[in-house]
Scaffold this motif. Structure first.
Motif, PDB file in Angstrom:
ATOM      1  N   ARG A 164       0.218   4.561 -15.970  1.00  0.00           N
ATOM      2  CA  ARG A 164      -0.395   4.902 -14.695  1.00  0.00           C
ATOM      3  C   ARG A 164      -0.302   6.391 -14.408  1.00  0.00           C
ATOM      4  O   ARG A 164       0.670   7.056 -14.763  1.00  0.00           O
ATOM      5  N   GLY A 165      -1.332   6.911 -13.741  1.00  0.00           N
ATOM      6  CA  GLY A 165      -1.339   8.301 -13.318  1.00  0.00           C
ATOM      7  C   GLY A 165      -1.013   8.406 -11.842  1.00  0.00           C
ATOM      8  O   GLY A 165      -0.363   7.528 -11.264  1.00  0.00           O
ATOM      9  N   PRO A 166      -1.446   9.483 -11.179  1.00  0.00           N
ATOM     10  CA  PRO A 166      -1.165   9.667  -9.757  1.00  0.00           C
ATOM     11  C   PRO A 166      -1.687   8.495  -8.921  1.00  0.00           C
ATOM     12  O   PRO A 166      -2.681   7.853  -9.266  1.00  0.00           O
ATOM     13  N   VAL A 167      -1.005   8.260  -7.803  1.00  0.00           N
ATOM     14  CA  VAL A 167      -1.369   7.164  -6.911  1.00  0.00           C
ATOM     15  C   VAL A 167      -1.917   7.766  -5.618  1.00  0.00           C
ATOM     16  O   VAL A 167      -1.258   8.594  -4.985  1.00  0.00           O
ATOM     17  N   ALA A 168      -3.109   7.354  -5.249  1.00  0.00           N
ATOM     18  CA  ALA A 168      -3.705   7.840  -4.005  1.00  0.00           C
ATOM     19  C   ALA A 168      -3.158   7.040  -2.831  1.00  0.00           C
ATOM     20  O   ALA A 168      -2.769   5.878  -2.972  1.00  0.00           O
ATOM     21  N   ALA A 169      -3.117   7.674  -1.664  1.00  0.00           N
ATOM     22  CA  ALA A 169      -2.712   6.962  -0.454  1.00  0.00           C
ATOM     23  C   ALA A 169      -3.621   5.753  -0.262  1.00  0.00           C
ATOM     24  O   ALA A 169      -4.835   5.857  -0.398  1.00  0.00           O
ATOM     25  N   GLY A 170      -3.036   4.593   0.036  1.00  0.00           N
ATOM     26  CA  GLY A 170      -3.801   3.373   0.225  1.00  0.00           C
ATOM     27  C   GLY A 170      -3.886   2.500  -1.012  1.00  0.00           C
ATOM     28  O   GLY A 170      -4.223   1.318  -0.910  1.00  0.00           O
ATOM     29  N   GLU A 171      -3.611   3.083  -2.182  1.00  0.00           N
ATOM     30  CA  GLU A 171      -3.596   2.262  -3.399  1.00  0.00           C
ATOM     31  C   GLU A 171      -2.411   1.314  -3.368  1.00  0.00           C
ATOM     32  O   GLU A 171      -1.371   1.594  -2.767  1.00  0.00           O
ATOM     33  N   ARG A 172      -2.554   0.190  -4.082  1.00  0.00           N
ATOM     34  CA  ARG A 172      -1.493  -0.809  -4.104  1.00  0.00           C
ATOM     35  C   ARG A 172      -0.541  -0.547  -5.269  1.00  0.00           C
ATOM     36  O   ARG A 172      -0.960  -0.220  -6.378  1.00  0.00           O
ATOM     37  N   VAL A 173       0.740  -0.706  -4.976  1.00  0.00           N
ATOM     38  CA  VAL A 173       1.786  -0.513  -5.973  1.00  0.00           C
ATOM     39  C   VAL A 173       2.782  -1.667  -5.866  1.00  0.00           C
ATOM     40  O   VAL A 173       2.854  -2.351  -4.843  1.00  0.00           O
ATOM     41  N   GLU A 174       3.537  -1.861  -6.932  1.00  0.00           N
ATOM     42  CA  GLU A 174       4.609  -2.851  -6.906  1.00  0.00           C
ATOM     43  C   GLU A 174       5.896  -2.208  -6.408  1.00  0.00           C
ATOM     44  O   GLU A 174       6.193  -1.064  -6.755  1.00  0.00           O
ATOM     45  N   VAL A 175       6.644  -2.945  -5.629  1.00  0.00           N
ATOM     46  CA  VAL A 175       7.948  -2.480  -5.145  1.00  0.00           C
ATOM     47  C   VAL A 175       8.988  -3.536  -5.501  1.00  0.00           C
ATOM     48  O   VAL A 175       8.789  -4.729  -5.251  1.00  0.00           O
ATOM     49  N   LEU A 176      10.078  -3.080  -6.104  1.00  0.00           N
ATOM     50  CA  LEU A 176      11.201  -3.955  -6.440  1.00  0.00           C
ATOM     51  C   LEU A 176      12.262  -3.816  -5.351  1.00  0.00           C
ATOM     52  O   LEU A 176      12.999  -2.835  -5.316  1.00  0.00           O
ATOM     53  N   PRO A 177      12.335  -4.789  -4.432  1.00  0.00           N
ATOM     54  CA  PRO A 177      13.338  -4.668  -3.347  1.00  0.00           C
ATOM     55  C   PRO A 177      14.754  -4.739  -3.916  1.00  0.00           C
ATOM     56  O   PRO A 177      15.027  -5.518  -4.840  1.00  0.00           O
ATOM     57  N   TRP A 198       2.053  -5.059   3.845  1.00  0.00           N
ATOM     58  CA  TRP A 198       3.197  -4.241   3.448  1.00  0.00           C
ATOM     59  C   TRP A 198       2.747  -2.830   3.102  1.00  0.00           C
ATOM     60  O   TRP A 198       1.684  -2.629   2.505  1.00  0.00           O
ATOM     61  N   GLU A 199       3.574  -1.873   3.490  1.00  0.00           N
ATOM     62  CA  GLU A 199       3.313  -0.466   3.188  1.00  0.00           C
ATOM     63  C   GLU A 199       4.620   0.144   2.690  1.00  0.00           C
ATOM     64  O   GLU A 199       5.703  -0.243   3.122  1.00  0.00           O
ATOM     65  N   VAL A 200       4.517   1.080   1.759  1.00  0.00           N
ATOM     66  CA  VAL A 200       5.721   1.710   1.223  1.00  0.00           C
ATOM     67  C   VAL A 200       5.556   3.219   1.224  1.00  0.00           C
ATOM     68  O   VAL A 200       4.485   3.740   0.908  1.00  0.00           O
ATOM     69  N   ARG A 249       0.855  -1.196   0.000  1.00  0.00           N
ATOM     70  CA  ARG A 249       0.000   0.000   0.000  1.00  0.00           C
ATOM     71  C   ARG A 249       0.882   1.234   0.000  1.00  0.00           C
ATOM     72  O   ARG A 249       1.906   1.296   0.705  1.00  0.00           O
ATOM     73  N   ALA A 250       0.477   2.217  -0.765  1.00  0.00           N
ATOM     74  CA  ALA A 250       1.179   3.502  -0.713  1.00  0.00           C
ATOM     75  C   ALA A 250       0.816   4.210   0.588  1.00  0.00           C
ATOM     76  O   ALA A 250      -0.364   4.414   0.895  1.00  0.00           O
ATOM     77  N   ALA A 251       1.840   4.568   1.359  1.00  0.00           N
ATOM     78  CA  ALA A 251       1.590   5.224   2.643  1.00  0.00           C
ATOM     79  C   ALA A 251       1.086   6.647   2.461  1.00  0.00           C
ATOM     80  O   ALA A 251       0.362   7.172   3.316  1.00  0.00           O
ATOM     81  N   VAL A 252       1.487   7.270   1.346  1.00  0.00           N
ATOM     82  CA  VAL A 252       1.061   8.632   1.029  1.00  0.00           C
ATOM     83  C   VAL A 252       0.751   8.683  -0.460  1.00  0.00           C
ATOM     84  O   VAL A 252       1.065   7.756  -1.212  1.00  0.00           O
ATOM     85  N   ALA A 253       0.119   9.765  -0.899  1.00  0.00           N
ATOM     86  CA  ALA A 253      -0.135   9.945  -2.325  1.00  0.00           C
ATOM     87  C   ALA A 253       1.202  10.132  -3.063  1.00  0.00           C
ATOM     88  O   ALA A 253       2.133  10.749  -2.546  1.00  0.00           O
ATOM     89  N   LEU A 254       1.268   9.584  -4.278  1.00  0.00           N
ATOM     90  CA  LEU A 254       2.480   9.670  -5.095  1.00  0.00           C
ATOM     91  C   LEU A 254       2.170  10.420  -6.387  1.00  0.00           C
ATOM     92  O   LEU A 254       1.196  10.094  -7.081  1.00  0.00           O
ATOM     93  N   LYS A 255       2.980  11.410  -6.699  1.00  0.00           N
ATOM     94  CA  LYS A 255       2.802  12.136  -7.954  1.00  0.00           C
ATOM     95  C   LYS A 255       3.301  11.282  -9.112  1.00  0.00           C
ATOM     96  O   LYS A 255       4.359  10.672  -9.036  1.00  0.00           O
ATOM     97  N   LYS A 256       2.538  11.245 -10.191  1.00  0.00           N
ATOM     98  CA  LYS A 256       2.931  10.473 -11.369  1.00  0.00           C
ATOM     99  C   LYS A 256       2.062  10.925 -12.533  1.00  0.00           C
ATOM    100  O   LYS A 256       0.848  11.059 -12.384  1.00  0.00           O
ATOM    101  N   ARG A 257       2.692  11.145 -13.682  1.00  0.00           N
ATOM    102  CA  ARG A 257       1.895  11.470 -14.859  1.00  0.00           C
ATOM    103  C   ARG A 257       1.947  10.305 -15.841  1.00  0.00           C
ATOM    104  O   ARG A 257       2.983   9.647 -15.985  1.00  0.00           O
ATOM    105  N   PRO A 258       0.823  10.026 -16.511  1.00  0.00           N
ATOM    106  CA  PRO A 258       0.826   8.940 -17.491  1.00  0.00           C
ATOM    107  C   PRO A 258       1.795   9.261 -18.636  1.00  0.00           C
ATOM    108  O   PRO A 258       2.109  10.422 -18.908  1.00  0.00           O
ATOM    109  N   GLY A 259       2.275   8.213 -19.304  1.00  0.00           N
ATOM    110  CA  GLY A 259       3.116   8.418 -20.472  1.00  0.00           C
ATOM    111  C   GLY A 259       4.593   8.222 -20.218  1.00  0.00           C
ATOM    112  O   GLY A 259       5.414   8.437 -21.110  1.00  0.00           O
ATOM    113  N   ARG A 260       4.976   7.789 -19.036  1.00  0.00           N
ATOM    114  CA  ARG A 260       6.365   7.426 -18.767  1.00  0.00           C
ATOM    115  C   ARG A 260       6.411   6.461 -17.588  1.00  0.00           C
ATOM    116  O   ARG A 260       5.543   6.494 -16.704  1.00  0.00           O
TER     117      ARG A 260
END
Length: 425
Positions: A407-420, A378-380, A351-362
């Motif tokens: 993908r666009g912006p990620v809201a807090a609580g949304e699930r994301v992939e993390v590469l350890p 898990w939380e990141v 889960r994203a602990a906070v909102a993440l800025k992201k613009r689609p297209g990259r």
């Protein structure tokens, strides 16, 4: 030297469909997958020296594993047909079988044999009851009704590996478990690919080696150390060409010095700045493509092949961008060069602990810190400012938050992939 693969010009032609737009990460990864063939040459090593090396040919099992039916438990072997249809089964004990010392001769069908884990099943017996489930008195064993089924607690000949079957496939980067398996098959040595020779250097007049006085306008060179460590983690034969000044002759000399290697990797000098000579120097030294990628961090990159056949990978000069480009692009190409079969890297869904800025297209790879939330999930959280020159954020992080191209912006609580980072070793 590895046999030449797809011409650089053919890769360029296939990428031309993207026009002037920045190249999607998936397109660049697909292009690099066509670039490298395994190096020629093998060597035979004792098992103790083969960890991390790439297996050159399938390891074929010379025997069945297990070599015979054997017991999976400490207990008593018996013929499954002797089990009573209802009620307890009572059998006399007719002997003993130990691992490495089987019961001599066929076992009576109406008796049981005291047996240890790994001991061969006596001829005529096909079942084992664990010792903790029975009672023993006056040389007789009582098996309670329902305690065991016919055929249970036995390992069958060849159930792990059949003679002639592939035990470890070619292209495997050998792990401790692979070496243990080879040992279990009686193999004292393995044939592996030779290590590819990878030359590396960093570029820039501003770079100063750690430990030296820092001149006005200078910076300490982190890329050189980082790149050497990344190559060491891949188990290649790294050839250190040092630091190269922003000078065409110095760059040409470095390329020449590494031309007898299988590949060269550098940092810096791949943008369009006045002091970035890589473009014209590489044009004289071989084939080269310069890419602008839809990737953050790490937009600029160069790939090429020198006239002698060595591959060239020019990474961005910003420290974080250099690491990300190496891990998500160059790493797999060098593994292919080593003869390994790259495998998808394991990721953690968090889960994203906070909102993440992201613009689609990259595609974006943000530095993050993993932790367990109160509910055990898990939380990141990002490490803060994601500037591509902030190497301290890489040190604080324990993984990269993977945000896909679309993908666009990620809201807090949304699930994301993390590469350890531990997945990248």
């Amino acid at each position: 030297m590895a046999e030449a693969t797809t011409p650089i010009a053919a890769i360029a032609q296939d990428l031309a469909c993207h026009g002037d737009a920045d190249l999607p990460l998936a397109a660049v990864q697909a292009a690099l997958a066509r670039l490298a063939l395994p190096v020629a040459g093998t060597e035979t090593l004792p098992l103790k020296d083969a960890l991390g090396r790439v297996l050159a040919a399938d390891l074929v099992s010379p025997l069945d594993v297990p070599a015979q039916d054997n017991s999976a438990m400490d207990g008593y072997s018996f013929a499954g047909a002797a089990l009573a249809a209802d009620g307890a089964t009572v059998l006399p004990v007719a002997g003993k079988a130990l691992a490495g010392h089987g019961f001599d001769g066929p076992a009576p069908a109406d008796a049981c044999i005291r047996i240890m884990t790994g001991a061969p099943l006596p001829a005529g017996h096909d079942s084992v009851v664990p010792q903790e489930l029975v009672t023993v008195a006056e040389g007789r064993v009582t098996i309670p009704a329902g305690a065991v089924r016919a055929g249970q607690h036995c390992r069958r000949r060849g159930e792990d590996l059949r003679q002639g079957g592939v035990a470890v496939p070619a292209g495997r980067r050998l792990r401790a478990s692979d070496l243990g398996l080879a040992a279990s098959l009686g193999q004292p040595v393995l044939t592996v690919r030779r290590r590819p020779r990878i030359a590396f250097f960093s570029t820039g007049d501003e770079l100063t080696a750690p430990g030296e006085p820092l001149p006005p306008g200078g910076i300490y060179d982190s890329n050189h150390t980082t790149l050497g460590a990344l190559l060491a983690g891949l188990g290649v034969d790294a050839v250190d060409l040092g630091r190269v000044r922003d000078d065409p002759q110095a760059l040409a000399a470095a390329l020449q010095a590494g031309s007898d290697c299988d590949a060269l990797v550098s940092t810096g000098g791949v943008s369009v700045g006045d002091a970035d000579h890589t473009r014209r120097v590489l044009a004289a030294a071989g084939e080269v493509l310069f890419w602008r990628m839809a990737l953050r961090p790490g937009r600029p990159m160069a790939i090429g092949r020198l006239h002698g056949g060595a591959l060239y990978f020019g990474l961005p000069g910003n420290p974080v961008a250099a690491v990300v480009c190496f891990q998500v692009l160059v790493r797999d190409a060098l593994l292919r060069l080593a003869g390994a079969t790259p495998r998808p890297l394991p990721t953690v869904v968090a889960r994203a602990a906070v909102a993440l800025k992201k613009r689609p297209g990259r595609s974006e790879f943000q530095r993050g810190v993993l932790s367990r939330a109160a509910d055990g999930d898990w939380e990141v959280a990002p490490t803060g400012d994601q500037g591509s020159g902030m190497l301290s954020s890489m040190s604080r992080a324990d993984g990269l938050i993977v945000l896909a191209h679309e993908r666009g912006p990620v809201a807090a609580g949304e699930r994301v992939e993390v590469l350890p980072f531990d997945s990248l070793g």
